[in-house]
Design a protein around this motif. Structure first.
Motif, PDB file in Angstrom:
ATOM      1  N   LEU A  94      24.251 -29.153  -3.759  1.00 42.23           N
ATOM      2  CA  LEU A  94      22.899 -29.003  -3.241  1.00 42.23           C
ATOM      3  C   LEU A  94      22.767 -27.645  -2.581  1.00 42.23           C
ATOM      4  CD1 LEU A  94      23.420 -32.296  -3.052  1.00 42.23           C
ATOM      5  CD2 LEU A  94      21.061 -32.083  -2.329  1.00 42.23           C
ATOM      6  N   TYR A  95      21.811 -26.878  -3.061  1.00 40.21           N
ATOM      7  CA  TYR A  95      21.600 -25.501  -2.631  1.00 40.21           C
ATOM      8  C   TYR A  95      20.268 -25.423  -1.901  1.00 40.21           C
ATOM      9  CZ  TYR A  95      20.185 -20.605  -3.246  1.00 40.21           C
ATOM     10  OH  TYR A  95      19.739 -19.336  -3.044  1.00 40.21           O
ATOM     11  N   ARG A  96      20.299 -24.903  -0.700  1.00 38.53           N
ATOM     12  CA  ARG A  96      19.088 -24.722   0.102  1.00 38.53           C
ATOM     13  C   ARG A  96      18.726 -23.246   0.056  1.00 38.53           C
ATOM     14  NH1 ARG A  96      15.501 -28.023   3.168  1.00 38.53           N
ATOM     15  NH2 ARG A  96      14.399 -26.580   4.499  1.00 38.53           N
ATOM     16  N   PRO A  97      17.643 -22.853  -0.664  1.00 39.44           N
ATOM     17  CA  PRO A  97      17.310 -21.426  -0.800  1.00 39.44           C
ATOM     18  C   PRO A  97      17.033 -20.715   0.524  1.00 39.44           C
ATOM     19  CG  PRO A  97      16.073 -22.734  -2.376  1.00 39.44           C
ATOM     20  CD  PRO A  97      16.757 -23.693  -1.464  1.00 39.44           C
ATOM     21  N   SER A  98      16.531 -21.431   1.517  1.00 38.65           N
ATOM     22  CA  SER A  98      16.162 -20.779   2.767  1.00 38.65           C
ATOM     23  C   SER A  98      17.332 -20.572   3.724  1.00 38.65           C
ATOM     24  CB  SER A  98      15.072 -21.586   3.473  1.00 38.65           C
ATOM     25  OG  SER A  98      15.561 -22.870   3.802  1.00 38.65           O
ATOM     26  N   ASN A  99      18.460 -21.285   3.512  1.00 37.50           N
ATOM     27  CA  ASN A  99      19.577 -21.158   4.447  1.00 37.50           C
ATOM     28  C   ASN A  99      20.864 -21.593   3.747  1.00 37.50           C
ATOM     29  OD1 ASN A  99      21.374 -21.155   6.572  1.00 37.50           O
ATOM     30  ND2 ASN A  99      20.121 -22.421   7.914  1.00 37.50           N
TER      31      ASN A  99
END
Length: 148
Positions: A94-99
């Protein structure tokens, strides 16, 4: 000293060049303007891209599609019924683009066709889910952008 248009042009050019130099130095040294690449090993990922395309094609050729939905406990991913869950091995990223500090991965070891990603690990907002798994010596890859 008399002020004429020639001196005005020179002063204007010097002011403009000073402004541009200030912007260049500020943008290159200030940490607020420093942005990371999406992946650290960009070129290594580019070489393996054809394998990703083949794995995504295998996923798209399944009779049923992988689905996901938000539940009270987190994000539930439902695998196709045609696959034996015991034979599915891989990882969920799971990749969080903002952080990037919120990014995490989970091992994919199923006993049923459902996988629950705990809600306490996910903040509200956009996430990119990547599921990379192996089923009977065939690679599969599922990528989806979700809003949790």
């Amino acid at each position: 000293m008399k002020w004429n248009w020639g001196k005005g042009v020179v002063v204007g050019m010097l002011a403009f060049m000073s402004f541009i130099m200030y912007l260049v130095i500020t943008m290159s040294t200030d940490k607020n303007y420093s942005h990371d690449l999406v992946t650290e090993e960009y070129y290594a990922k580019e070489i393996a891209y054809q394998e990703e395309i083949d794995a995504e094609t295998n996923t798209n050729n399944l009779k049923e599609k992988i689905t996901g939905k938000r539940t009270e406990k987190g994000w539930e991913i439902i695998f196709p019924a045609e696959l034996d869950p015991e034979k599915i091995k891989g990882t969920v990223f799971l990749y969080r683009p903002s952080n990037k500090k919120l990014d995490f991965s989970l091992p994919l070891d199923l006993t049923s066709s459902n996988l629950l990603i705990p809600g306490n690990r996910m903040l509200d907002g956009r996430w990119n889910i990547t599921i990379d798994w192996d089923y009977e010596k065939t690679q599969y890859l599922y990528k989806k952008q979700i809003v949790y």
